[in-house]
Each structure stands twice: as C-alpha cells, then as structure tokens.
Design a protein around this motif. Sequence first.
Motif, PDB file in Angstrom:
ATOM      1  N   THR A 114       0.692 -63.026  26.399  1.00  0.00           N
ATOM      2  CA  THR A 114      -0.386 -62.138  25.977  1.00  0.00           C
ATOM      3  C   THR A 114       0.056 -60.692  25.830  1.00  0.00           C
ATOM      4  O   THR A 114      -0.584 -59.919  25.102  1.00  0.00           O
ATOM      5  N   ARG A 115       1.132 -60.305  26.512  1.00  0.00           N
ATOM      6  CA  ARG A 115       1.636 -58.931  26.448  1.00  0.00           C
ATOM      7  C   ARG A 115       3.149 -58.937  26.196  1.00  0.00           C
ATOM      8  O   ARG A 115       3.909 -58.244  26.840  1.00  0.00           O
ATOM      9  N   THR A 116       3.528 -59.736  25.230  1.00  0.00           N
ATOM     10  CA  THR A 116       4.951 -59.892  24.896  1.00  0.00           C
ATOM     11  C   THR A 116       5.602 -58.541  24.665  1.00  0.00           C
ATOM     12  O   THR A 116       6.713 -58.269  25.155  1.00  0.00           O
ATOM     13  N   PHE A 117       4.943 -57.696  23.935  1.00  0.00           N
ATOM     14  CA  PHE A 117       5.443 -56.356  23.581  1.00  0.00           C
ATOM     15  C   PHE A 117       5.747 -55.504  24.809  1.00  0.00           C
ATOM     16  O   PHE A 117       6.651 -54.665  24.784  1.00  0.00           O
ATOM     17  N   ALA A 118       5.002 -55.725  25.910  1.00  0.00           N
ATOM     18  CA  ALA A 118       5.158 -54.891  27.104  1.00  0.00           C
ATOM     19  C   ALA A 118       6.229 -55.415  28.044  1.00  0.00           C
ATOM     20  O   ALA A 118       6.637 -54.710  28.983  1.00  0.00           O
ATOM     21  N   VAL A 119       6.693 -56.639  27.816  1.00  0.00           N
ATOM     22  CA  VAL A 119       7.632 -57.275  28.738  1.00  0.00           C
ATOM     23  C   VAL A 119       9.005 -57.473  28.116  1.00  0.00           C
ATOM     24  O   VAL A 119      10.039 -57.201  28.750  1.00  0.00           O
ATOM     25  N   ILE A 120       9.021 -57.938  26.856  1.00  0.00           N
ATOM     26  CA  ILE A 120      10.309 -58.188  26.183  1.00  0.00           C
ATOM     27  C   ILE A 120      10.319 -57.608  24.771  1.00  0.00           C
ATOM     28  O   ILE A 120      11.093 -58.044  23.923  1.00  0.00           O
ATOM     29  N   GLY A 121       9.446 -56.624  24.516  1.00  0.00           N
ATOM     30  CA  GLY A 121       9.360 -56.026  23.190  1.00  0.00           C
ATOM     31  C   GLY A 121      10.442 -54.999  22.931  1.00  0.00           C
ATOM     32  O   GLY A 121      11.210 -54.622  23.833  1.00  0.00           O
ATOM     33  N   PRO A 122      10.511 -54.491  21.711  1.00  0.00           N
ATOM     34  CA  PRO A 122      11.583 -53.572  21.332  1.00  0.00           C
ATOM     35  C   PRO A 122      11.447 -52.177  21.932  1.00  0.00           C
ATOM     36  O   PRO A 122      12.372 -51.364  21.815  1.00  0.00           O
ATOM     37  N   GLU A 123      10.312 -51.888  22.579  1.00  0.00           N
ATOM     38  CA  GLU A 123      10.098 -50.557  23.145  1.00  0.00           C
ATOM     39  C   GLU A 123      10.141 -50.528  24.665  1.00  0.00           C
ATOM     40  O   GLU A 123       9.913 -49.483  25.276  1.00  0.00           O
ATOM     41  N   VAL A 124      10.433 -51.679  25.312  1.00  0.00           N
ATOM     42  CA  VAL A 124      10.490 -51.683  26.775  1.00  0.00           C
ATOM     43  C   VAL A 124      11.676 -50.857  27.257  1.00  0.00           C
ATOM     44  O   VAL A 124      12.667 -50.679  26.543  1.00  0.00           O
ATOM     45  N   LYS A 125      11.565 -50.324  28.464  1.00  0.00           N
ATOM     46  CA  LYS A 125      12.563 -49.375  28.962  1.00  0.00           C
ATOM     47  C   LYS A 125      13.937 -50.003  29.152  1.00  0.00           C
ATOM     48  O   LYS A 125      14.962 -49.369  28.892  1.00  0.00           O
ATOM     49  N   ASN A 126      13.973 -51.255  29.603  1.00  0.00           N
ATOM     50  CA  ASN A 126      15.251 -51.918  29.867  1.00  0.00           C
ATOM     51  C   ASN A 126      15.790 -52.509  28.568  1.00  0.00           C
ATOM     52  O   ASN A 126      15.244 -53.499  28.062  1.00  0.00           O
ATOM     53  N   PRO A 127      16.861 -51.956  28.010  1.00  0.00           N
ATOM     54  CA  PRO A 127      17.386 -52.466  26.732  1.00  0.00           C
ATOM     55  C   PRO A 127      17.764 -53.937  26.776  1.00  0.00           C
ATOM     56  O   PRO A 127      17.689 -54.632  25.753  1.00  0.00           O
ATOM     57  N   ARG A 128      18.154 -54.423  27.948  1.00  0.00           N
ATOM     58  CA  ARG A 128      18.573 -55.826  28.068  1.00  0.00           C
ATOM     59  C   ARG A 128      17.396 -56.787  27.959  1.00  0.00           C
ATOM     60  O   ARG A 128      17.602 -57.986  27.789  1.00  0.00           O
ATOM     61  N   LYS A 129      16.191 -56.276  28.090  1.00  0.00           N
ATOM     62  CA  LYS A 129      14.999 -57.120  27.998  1.00  0.00           C
ATOM     63  C   LYS A 129      14.343 -57.059  26.617  1.00  0.00           C
ATOM     64  O   LYS A 129      13.281 -57.639  26.410  1.00  0.00           O
TER      65      LYS A 129
END
Length: 361
Positions: free
Chosen positions: A73-88
């Motif tokens: 439901t919140r893909t963008f917030a967990v593994i999206g292109p703008e998350v803080k951790n680049p590896r995620k």
Amino acid sequence: MSNATTVFRDLTQGVCAVFASLALSAFALFATTPWAAEPTPKVNLVGRTVPEIDSLPEGPYRALVVQGHELSTRTFAVIGPEVKNPRKRYAGNNLACTSCHQAGGAKPFAIPWVGVTATFPQYRGREDQISTVEERINGCMERSMNGKPLPLDSPEMKAFTTYIAFLSKGVPVGAQIEGAAVLQSAVPNRRAEPLAGIVVYVDKCAACHGADGMGQRAGQRGDAQGYTFPPLWGPDSFNNGAGMNRLLTTTRFIRQNMPLGASHTATVLNDDEAYDVTAFMLSKPRPIKAHLEADFPARWNKPIDAAFPPYMLGATADQHRYGPYPPLAEKQSQMADKRKADMAANKARGAAEPASAATAK
C-alpha cells in the motif's frame, strides 16, 4: 491336443479371466475412492471474507504480514526511488502496488492477490516457462514499478510472499478462482479511438489524475510520499512492458474499476468509453523497457494486444495497439490449432518409427 495341454489352456484362460475381473473391480474401486481424480475446486472471491491482519497473534508471521501490507500500500515510502536508503530503491516510480491491485490486493476483478499462492508455480507465456510467485512479483517490480528485481532472500520478498499467502488462506491449490485478474468481457469490434478518449478522460478521469495525466502528489517531489491519485503516463508511471500497457487488459480493468469506487457490478463507463479512454491513455509517452523482443519467446501465445515487435500475425503495429482485435484473435486461434496438429503429427511419427524399426529387424 493332449489332455495336459487342454488342462493348461483352460487353467490359463481361467486365471486371465480372474485377473481381468480383479482389474475391473480395482478400477471401479479407485474411481470411487479419494484417490480418484476429483472436480476442480471453485472459489468465488465476490463476497468472500478477506482475512483481517488484526486477527493474527503477535509474532514473526504477523510482523511479516504487516510488512507485506505496508510494502503493497505504501510501496513508494518503503522501496521507492525517493527513499533515503539508496540500497532500498527497488521501485523506479512512486506508484504503490495497490494502485492496480486495489483494496490491499483483495478486490475481485481488480487483479487481486487472493488465491495467487494456490496458483503458483504456473506456466507463464511471457517467459515460456514455469514461474514462481517470487518471479511474478519481480516481473511487476521491473515493469509496473519500472524498477529492478528484489533479491529472492530479501526481507521485502519474504514480506510480499507472506502477505500474498495470508490473503490466499483457505484457497485450495489448483482452484478455479472467480474474481481473479479482470473480468473477461467483450470489447468493441473496431479500432479504438484516442481522440474520442480525450473527451472521456476530461469528463471522468482528469479530476483525479490531472489534466496532464501526472496524478496528484500526496506531498512534495522527493519526500517519498507518493500520490493520492497516481500518474497514468509520463516518467513516474508504469513502463511499456507492463501488463497495463496492453489495451484489452486495461480496458477491462478501467471498465470494472474506474473511476474510483466503480466495480464489476456498478460500472460508470460503458464499453466504448472504457475502450477509447484506454487508447488515449496508452497513446501517451511512458518509460521504455529494454529488450521487450525477448518477451513471449514461443511467439504463438503472444497476446494480440502486446504492442511491440516482433509481430507474428501479419498485422500492423497500429492494429496490435488499437485493434480491431477479432481478426487477430482468429489468426492466433488458427496458429494455435496448427501448432496442436503439428505436435500430434510429430508424436504419431515418433511412435511409428520404433515400430518400423522393429519390423525391419
């Protein structure tokens, strides 16, 4: 003929008759026992109770289900292109999985995940091989999410598969599922008209998805908060290798699920409106997936609305994109029938060759 020979013949015939009788009895027995083939179980998702996460006891399983729901439901917030951790940053756009798989992946005829665990591994024409549910998830990651595959041993993959299994609880393996994918309904027997679709889009879609099709951000660009209403085209949408880039699939999805709140029993758009507005949406630019020519390597089972080369039915790219589709469906049916006939002929030749060789000896 001697008496001994006669006795042996009669005894042999008697034994054969006994074994034949036993074989028939055994066949009849197995035909009525639990080991016999049974009818395919059927599950109807319409009106079916969806499992509640709150019903699960605290523990590792519930934690993974909760994580899987969050990923969906919140893909963008967990593994999206703008998350803080680049590896995620596995997803390449800021959509959520539930942008398509509505109601947390549980809505009938909105490409639900309910029952998916019971239908995999399964043959997939796109790869022309048996695929696992993990491979199916990664197909969405690379296409609908325009990103990269999740490592098979990653916490995210485990969470996704656990959540899907949770939704699929109680669906028997091999079941025929009513409400899966999208409702297979007829579409107009004509070329879809993107220009006519503009009128539908302005009237029924633009209020949510924007006049420019770029959606409505939930926050600001770069904050990993995704969209209240997702973009339908442009750089932050699904790429041209996604299932939603096929006109027949998306027409049916839109017909049964859009605008928001519609369902297969309470549609808003009619057949022509859904057909044309889909054509308009798919006529717009979106990310390009490399190496699409490798999709559907068997070729004979490539969907007729897969609008990328190579094409096997002698039609134009425009017809594969916009229709009309019945002539293409007929050609594909003929191709499938010829393939079956060729396979049967090859099998017959293969069976005949050993017999010929034995006769020659």
